[in-house]
Design a protein around this motif. Structure first.
Motif, PDB file in Angstrom:
ATOM      1  N   GLY A  47    -140.899   7.732  -9.794  1.00 39.04           N
ATOM      2  CA  GLY A  47    -140.850   8.217  -8.426  1.00 39.04           C
ATOM      3  C   GLY A  47    -140.936   7.169  -7.333  1.00 39.04           C
ATOM      4  O   GLY A  47    -141.254   7.497  -6.182  1.00 39.04           O
ATOM      5  N   LYS A  48    -140.634   5.914  -7.639  1.00 36.62           N
ATOM      6  CA  LYS A  48    -140.753   4.854  -6.643  1.00 36.62           C
ATOM      7  C   LYS A  48    -139.427   4.473  -5.993  1.00 36.62           C
ATOM      8  O   LYS A  48    -139.412   3.900  -4.902  1.00 36.62           O
ATOM      9  CB  LYS A  48    -141.375   3.609  -7.279  1.00 36.62           C
ATOM     10  N   LEU A  49    -138.307   4.773  -6.649  1.00 40.76           N
ATOM     11  CA  LEU A  49    -137.001   4.375  -6.147  1.00 40.76           C
ATOM     12  C   LEU A  49    -136.250   5.577  -5.595  1.00 40.76           C
ATOM     13  O   LEU A  49    -136.383   6.704  -6.077  1.00 40.76           O
ATOM     14  CB  LEU A  49    -136.168   3.734  -7.265  1.00 40.76           C
ATOM     15  N   SER A  50    -135.443   5.325  -4.591  1.00 39.66           N
ATOM     16  CA  SER A  50    -134.566   6.373  -4.062  1.00 39.66           C
ATOM     17  C   SER A  50    -133.403   6.579  -5.027  1.00 39.66           C
ATOM     18  O   SER A  50    -133.131   5.750  -5.901  1.00 39.66           O
ATOM     19  CB  SER A  50    -134.025   5.970  -2.697  1.00 39.66           C
ATOM     20  N   ASP A  51    -132.694   7.677  -4.836  1.00 38.87           N
ATOM     21  CA  ASP A  51    -131.516   7.938  -5.661  1.00 38.87           C
ATOM     22  C   ASP A  51    -130.505   6.801  -5.527  1.00 38.87           C
ATOM     23  O   ASP A  51    -129.920   6.358  -6.524  1.00 38.87           O
ATOM     24  CB  ASP A  51    -130.875   9.261  -5.259  1.00 38.87           C
ATOM     25  N   ALA A  52    -130.316   6.331  -4.309  1.00 37.29           N
ATOM     26  CA  ALA A  52    -129.361   5.244  -4.079  1.00 37.29           C
ATOM     27  C   ALA A  52    -129.779   3.979  -4.812  1.00 37.29           C
ATOM     28  O   ALA A  52    -128.933   3.252  -5.368  1.00 37.29           O
ATOM     29  CB  ALA A  52    -129.239   4.981  -2.583  1.00 37.29           C
ATOM     30  N   GLU A  53    -131.059   3.699  -4.839  1.00 40.70           N
ATOM     31  CA  GLU A  53    -131.549   2.508  -5.538  1.00 40.70           C
ATOM     32  C   GLU A  53    -131.376   2.633  -7.047  1.00 40.70           C
ATOM     33  O   GLU A  53    -131.001   1.662  -7.729  1.00 40.70           O
ATOM     34  CB  GLU A  53    -133.016   2.270  -5.175  1.00 40.70           C
ATOM     35  N   VAL A  54    -131.616   3.830  -7.567  1.00 44.08           N
ATOM     36  CA  VAL A  54    -131.415   4.038  -9.005  1.00 44.08           C
ATOM     37  C   VAL A  54    -129.936   3.885  -9.349  1.00 44.08           C
ATOM     38  O   VAL A  54    -129.578   3.236 -10.346  1.00 44.08           O
ATOM     39  CB  VAL A  54    -131.922   5.427  -9.442  1.00 44.08           C
ATOM     40  N   ARG A  55    -129.078   4.458  -8.525  1.00 47.57           N
ATOM     41  CA  ARG A  55    -127.633   4.349  -8.773  1.00 47.57           C
ATOM     42  C   ARG A  55    -127.188   2.883  -8.775  1.00 47.57           C
ATOM     43  O   ARG A  55    -126.341   2.490  -9.584  1.00 47.57           O
ATOM     44  CB  ARG A  55    -126.861   5.146  -7.725  1.00 47.57           C
ATOM     45  N   GLU A  56    -127.751   2.096  -7.892  1.00 43.08           N
ATOM     46  CA  GLU A  56    -127.399   0.675  -7.847  1.00 43.08           C
ATOM     47  C   GLU A  56    -127.860  -0.027  -9.124  1.00 43.08           C
ATOM     48  O   GLU A  56    -127.125  -0.872  -9.672  1.00 43.08           O
ATOM     49  CB  GLU A  56    -128.050   0.029  -6.625  1.00 43.08           C
ATOM     50  N   GLN A  57    -129.025   0.329  -9.607  1.00 41.51           N
ATOM     51  CA  GLN A  57    -129.564  -0.303 -10.813  1.00 41.51           C
ATOM     52  C   GLN A  57    -128.734   0.009 -12.055  1.00 41.51           C
ATOM     53  O   GLN A  57    -128.610  -0.840 -12.943  1.00 41.51           O
ATOM     54  CB  GLN A  57    -131.011   0.133 -11.042  1.00 41.51           C
ATOM     55  N   ILE A  58    -128.198   1.206 -12.130  1.00 40.62           N
ATOM     56  CA  ILE A  58    -127.519   1.612 -13.362  1.00 40.62           C
ATOM     57  C   ILE A  58    -125.993   1.659 -13.208  1.00 40.62           C
ATOM     58  O   ILE A  58    -125.300   2.161 -14.101  1.00 40.62           O
ATOM     59  CB  ILE A  58    -128.028   2.980 -13.856  1.00 40.62           C
ATOM     60  N   LYS A  59    -125.455   1.105 -12.134  1.00 35.53           N
ATOM     61  CA  LYS A  59    -124.018   1.249 -11.881  1.00 35.53           C
ATOM     62  C   LYS A  59    -123.156   0.616 -12.976  1.00 35.53           C
ATOM     63  O   LYS A  59    -122.082   1.139 -13.312  1.00 35.53           O
ATOM     64  CB  LYS A  59    -123.652   0.692 -10.509  1.00 35.53           C
ATOM     65  N   GLU A  60    -123.606  -0.498 -13.545  1.00 31.46           N
ATOM     66  CA  GLU A  60    -122.838  -1.096 -14.628  1.00 31.46           C
ATOM     67  C   GLU A  60    -122.860  -0.208 -15.861  1.00 31.46           C
ATOM     68  O   GLU A  60    -121.847  -0.067 -16.561  1.00 31.46           O
ATOM     69  CB  GLU A  60    -123.379  -2.484 -14.955  1.00 31.46           C
ATOM     70  N   GLY A  61    -124.015   0.383 -16.143  1.00 34.01           N
ATOM     71  CA  GLY A  61    -124.113   1.303 -17.258  1.00 34.01           C
ATOM     72  C   GLY A  61    -123.229   2.522 -17.067  1.00 34.01           C
ATOM     73  O   GLY A  61    -122.606   3.013 -18.018  1.00 34.01           O
ATOM     74  N   VAL A  62    -123.160   3.030 -15.838  1.00 35.74           N
ATOM     75  CA  VAL A  62    -122.318   4.191 -15.546  1.00 35.74           C
ATOM     76  C   VAL A  62    -120.846   3.842 -15.721  1.00 35.74           C
ATOM     77  O   VAL A  62    -120.061   4.649 -16.246  1.00 35.74           O
ATOM     78  CB  VAL A  62    -122.598   4.722 -14.130  1.00 35.74           C
ATOM     79  N   ALA A  63    -120.456   2.645 -15.329  1.00 31.77           N
ATOM     80  CA  ALA A  63    -119.068   2.217 -15.511  1.00 31.77           C
ATOM     81  C   ALA A  63    -118.702   2.173 -16.996  1.00 31.77           C
ATOM     82  O   ALA A  63    -117.621   2.615 -17.404  1.00 31.77           O
ATOM     83  CB  ALA A  63    -118.851   0.852 -14.867  1.00 31.77           C
ATOM     84  N   LYS A  64    -119.604   1.643 -17.817  1.00 29.93           N
ATOM     85  CA  LYS A  64    -119.366   1.615 -19.266  1.00 29.93           C
ATOM     86  C   LYS A  64    -119.325   3.024 -19.830  1.00 29.93           C
ATOM     87  O   LYS A  64    -118.512   3.332 -20.715  1.00 29.93           O
ATOM     88  CB  LYS A  64    -120.442   0.787 -19.955  1.00 29.93           C
ATOM     89  N   LEU A  65    -120.197   3.883 -19.310  1.00 22.30           N
ATOM     90  CA  LEU A  65    -120.228   5.270 -19.765  1.00 22.30           C
ATOM     91  C   LEU A  65    -118.915   5.971 -19.439  1.00 22.30           C
ATOM     92  O   LEU A  65    -118.371   6.706 -20.267  1.00 22.30           O
ATOM     93  CB  LEU A  65    -121.394   6.006 -19.106  1.00 22.30           C
ATOM     94  N   ARG A  66    -118.401   5.744 -18.256  1.00 18.04           N
ATOM     95  CA  ARG A  66    -117.140   6.371 -17.849  1.00 18.04           C
ATOM     96  C   ARG A  66    -116.018   5.978 -18.821  1.00 18.04           C
ATOM     97  O   ARG A  66    -115.221   6.823 -19.250  1.00 18.04           O
ATOM     98  CB  ARG A  66    -116.799   5.954 -16.417  1.00 18.04           C
ATOM     99  N   SER A  67    -115.978   4.700 -19.174  1.00 14.72           N
ATOM    100  CA  SER A  67    -114.951   4.224 -20.101  1.00 14.72           C
ATOM    101  C   SER A  67    -115.145   4.830 -21.489  1.00 14.72           C
ATOM    102  O   SER A  67    -114.170   5.199 -22.160  1.00 14.72           O
ATOM    103  CB  SER A  67    -114.989   2.695 -20.192  1.00 14.72           C
ATOM    104  N   PHE A  68    -116.394   4.929 -21.907  1.00 17.32           N
ATOM    105  CA  PHE A  68    -116.663   5.481 -23.229  1.00 17.32           C
ATOM    106  C   PHE A  68    -116.262   6.948 -23.308  1.00 17.32           C
ATOM    107  O   PHE A  68    -115.649   7.381 -24.298  1.00 17.32           O
ATOM    108  CB  PHE A  68    -118.145   5.324 -23.576  1.00 17.32           C
TER     109      PHE A  68
END
Length: 227
Positions: A132-153
């Motif tokens: 509960g310490k990070l905003s949604d935008a901050e979490v999205r920034e942290q995991i954006k590379e993972g999300v890109a890989k997920l999209r490809s997978f």
């Protein structure tokens, strides 16, 4: 009457749920010892503390309490002792020219999909949300590379799937039971928004299988955690 099998593994474990799905679907009775990986109980079953372990209590009427480790080994045993309902495909089914395409799909999910979905996106998102310490935008920034890989997978998987129904068409297979626990977790976080219409229709189809409801307790789908 004592169940003939025991599964060692928390329902939160995606590989444990894969095996539970298969056993429920085939009507095999079992008890479950819910433990996270790398615990004393997990090491009692698996030499490296991983999940799941299947304990086979009897063979040919003799008490053996045999420990069978690793999901691929366990599913081979399950298919041998309970061949129906069949969780394999035949050549030509679901658009697959050879039946081994289903096992290719399973391997992609187990060895590449698990780290991509769970470690790349789901676990970081759930951990950050719980903290509960990070905003949604901050979490999205942290995991954006993972999300890109997920999209490809996910795009890769979709290219291998039948155009409708289960992963390989009209009936469920091990491909569905390996993929479902991962994407059921993904569905519980905002990053599910990247799922395509085909992935969404697929998971809704798998939702209809009675084994899914029977294995839902203790998973992220109901807000559970592994500890």
């Amino acid at each position: 009457m004592t169940a003939p099998y025991t599964i060692i593994g928390t329902p939160f474990s995606t590989f444990t749920r894969t095996i539970s799905l298969g056993m429920q679907h085939k009507g095999l009775k079992y008890n479950q010892i819910a433990t996270p990986p790398l615990t004393e109980k997990a090491f009692e079953g698996h030499p490296f503390g991983y999940l799941p372990t299947l304990i086979i209590h009897e063979i040919d009427g003799k008490r053996v309490d045999l420990k069978l480790r690793e999901s691929h080994a366990i599913l081979r045993y399950i298919d041998r002792v309970a061949p129906e309902p069949k969780l394999h495909i035949t050549s030509g089914e679901g658009g697959a020219l050879v039946e081994e395409k289903m096992w290719e799909f399973v391997s992609f999910v187990a060895f590449f999909g698990f780290p991509t979905v769970e470690y790349g996106v789901v676990k970081p998102r759930v951990g950050a949300t719980d903290e509960g310490k990070l905003s949604d935008a901050e979490v999205r920034e942290q995991i954006k590379e993972g999300v890109a890989k997920l999209r490809s997978f996910l795009a890769l998987l979709e290219s291998l799937m039948a155009p409708e129904g289960f992963a390989f068409g009209a009936r469920p297979t091990w491909a569905d039971f390996f993929l479902y626990p991962l994407l059921a977790d993904l569905r519980m976080i905002p990053e599910w928004e990247i799922a395509s219409p085909r992935i969404i229709s697929w998971i809704e189809k798998v939702d209809e299988i009675p084994a899914v409801e029977a294995t839902r307790a203790g998973t992220l789908s109901v807000g559970a955690r592994p500890w």
